[in-house]
Scaffold this motif. Structure first.
Motif, PDB file in Angstrom:
ATOM      1  N   UNK A 247       0.803  -1.374   0.057  1.00 41.64           N
ATOM      2  CA  UNK A 247       0.056  -0.100   0.106  1.00 41.64           C
ATOM      3  C   UNK A 247       0.973   1.295  -0.075  1.00 41.64           C
ATOM      4  N   UNK A 248       0.458   2.168  -0.835  1.00 42.94           N
ATOM      5  CA  UNK A 248       1.405   3.511  -1.103  1.00 42.94           C
ATOM      6  C   UNK A 248       1.112   4.292   0.329  1.00 42.94           C
ATOM      7  N   UNK A 249       2.148   4.937   0.853  1.00 43.82           N
ATOM      8  CA  UNK A 249       2.061   5.975   2.087  1.00 43.82           C
ATOM      9  C   UNK A 249       1.790   7.274   1.565  1.00 43.82           C
ATOM     10  N   UNK A 250       0.605   8.043   2.011  1.00 46.05           N
ATOM     11  CA  UNK A 250       0.684   9.606   1.518  1.00 46.05           C
ATOM     12  C   UNK A 250       1.323  10.308   2.901  1.00 46.05           C
ATOM     13  N   UNK A 251       1.326  11.459   2.665  1.00 44.78           N
ATOM     14  CA  UNK A 251       2.243  12.230   3.844  1.00 44.78           C
ATOM     15  C   UNK A 251       1.618  12.170   5.240  1.00 44.78           C
ATOM     16  N   UNK A 252       0.243  12.235   5.081  1.00 42.73           N
ATOM     17  CA  UNK A 252      -0.581  12.299   6.330  1.00 42.73           C
ATOM     18  C   UNK A 252      -0.258  11.005   7.148  1.00 42.73           C
ATOM     19  N   UNK A 253      -0.177   9.915   6.462  1.00 47.09           N
ATOM     20  CA  UNK A 253      -0.071   8.546   7.225  1.00 47.09           C
ATOM     21  C   UNK A 253       1.272   8.499   7.756  1.00 47.09           C
ATOM     22  N   UNK A 254       2.315   8.635   6.771  1.00 48.03           N
ATOM     23  CA  UNK A 254       3.760   8.708   7.108  1.00 48.03           C
ATOM     24  C   UNK A 254       4.015   9.395   8.598  1.00 48.03           C
TER      25      UNK A 254
END
Length: 372
Positions: A247-254
């Motif tokens: 799953x790709x990470x977006x900035x918020x989740x990271x």
């Protein structure tokens, strides 16, 4: 006394996934040991033919049916489940199964020394039991263990068609309210804030992952530190039927995950070997249980909805929230289907059909009498 379990893992799967699968396998073997020997080839069929969780579900249903044969019916003279004979199974007909499902299973009691519990099953649970027995009786007929295929005579069990209007999920403003509560702790009592202060970054990361990716609760509970590759910007999850998915990470989740790991999560030195890689930990420094995650989500969603804790939503409702929000943002149902791992696109279409106040808008713009 049981020996301490150790894991010698040469697969790509993390140890916690291997351990979980081993627990399910042990439970399957335990049930198989209680069932009649003439089902042995059926056990082999399940082992090689269906997903591990499905194998366990079938075996539990069949064990329940065999208990009924011995304790509640006149269909078997056996004293134990193990001694149910092929001859007795061969005499069972479709009417017997229909009575078991329609009469006994719909409501029965379970007793122990302390209480009597009334168990009631809705049609979805009855349909699963019917499916388990259908698979068993078809196999026994195919392998010439019984003489007739009785499954054609099983009564249909009608399942309600899912209605978009009945889908429970949070609106976008309610998600914002929930995230604000996680961030500020404003809805907590002074006593509750003591606990919240220790877990707020963990709780925030959990909620953000749920509403961003629509993860299943088991997928989130199994996450490890090693699941994340921040350099590549992705993380690995294990879905149904053992599928590995990046799953790709977006900035918020990271951001929220790193913040939790750096500022709040205990260091490896404080953790035992089995929990040192687990991402989400309890205050006892153990991997959070599915039940604990459910309770956490129920607490925060109840606050966002302004209702009592008993009426908060489950993690699955956050999965519905993610699906509906993505579709409302303009993403195609096929992209959302892929992200959420829906087997059938018709499931995803339910969320596409549920647009905010659509009935109100239709009626509002369809006036028969104009205002003067």
């Amino acid at each position: 006394m049981k020996s301490k379990l150790s894991i010698h893992n040469k697969s790509d799967k993390p140890d916690n996934i291997v351990l979980k699968e081993n627990q399910i396998i042990e439970r399957c073997l335990e049930i198989e040991g209680q069932l009649p020997d003439f089902m042995r080839d059926f056990f082999l069929y399940l082992k090689n033919g269906v997903a591990l969780s499905t194998r366990l579900a079938y075996l539990e249903d069949i064990l329940f049916f065999c208990k009924y044969l011995v304790k509640e019916s006149s269909l078997s003279q056996a004293d134990t489940i193990k001694t149910i004979s092929i001859e007795e199974f061969n005499k069972i007909n479709a009417k017997d199964i229909n009575r078991f499902l329609g009469d006994y299973c719909s409501r029965y009691t379970m007793e122990n020394s302390e209480y009597i519990k009334v168990m009631e099953n809705h049609n979805r649970a009855l349909a699963r039991k019917k499916s388990s027995l259908s698979v068993l009786f078809k196999f026994l007929f195919r392998d010439e263990i019984i003489e007739k295929n009785i499954t054609d005579g099983f009564n249909p069990i009608r399942l309600p068609k899912p209605q978009p209007d009945a889908i429970k999920r949070l609106e976008i403003d309610e998600v914002a309210k929930m995230l604000e509560i996680v961030e500020t702790g404003e809805a907590f009592t002074d006593k509750e804030k003591v606990y919240w202060e220790k877990t707020k970054l963990r709780d925030k990361a959990i909620i953000v992952l749920f509403v961003t990716y629509g993860l299943r609760v088991s997928e989130l509970q199994q996450l490890n530190i090693s699941s994340f590759n921040f350099n590549r910007g992705d993380f690995k999850i294990y879905r149904k039927r053992g599928k590995e998915v990046l799953m790709p990470l977006n900035k918020t989740c990271e951001k929220v995950i790193k913040e939790y790991i750096i500022k709040e999560r205990p260091t490896e030195a404080a953790l035992d070997e089995i929990n040192k890689d687990a991402l989400f930990l309890s205050l006892q420094n153990k991997r959070m249980t599915i039940r604990a995650i459910r309770n956490l989500v129920k607490k925060y969603t109840a606050m966002a909805l302004g209702t009592s804790r008993d009426y908060g939503y489950s993690p699955h409702k956050l999965r519905a929230t993610a699906a509906t929000s993505l579709i409302q943002q303009g993403f195609s149902i096929y992209d959302v289907q892929n992200l959420l791992d829906h087997d059938n696109v018709t499931t995803t279409q339910l969320y596409a059909a549920h647009k905010k106040d659509v009935k109100r808008e239709i009626v509002k713009n369809f006036e028969w009498i104009e205002e003067e």
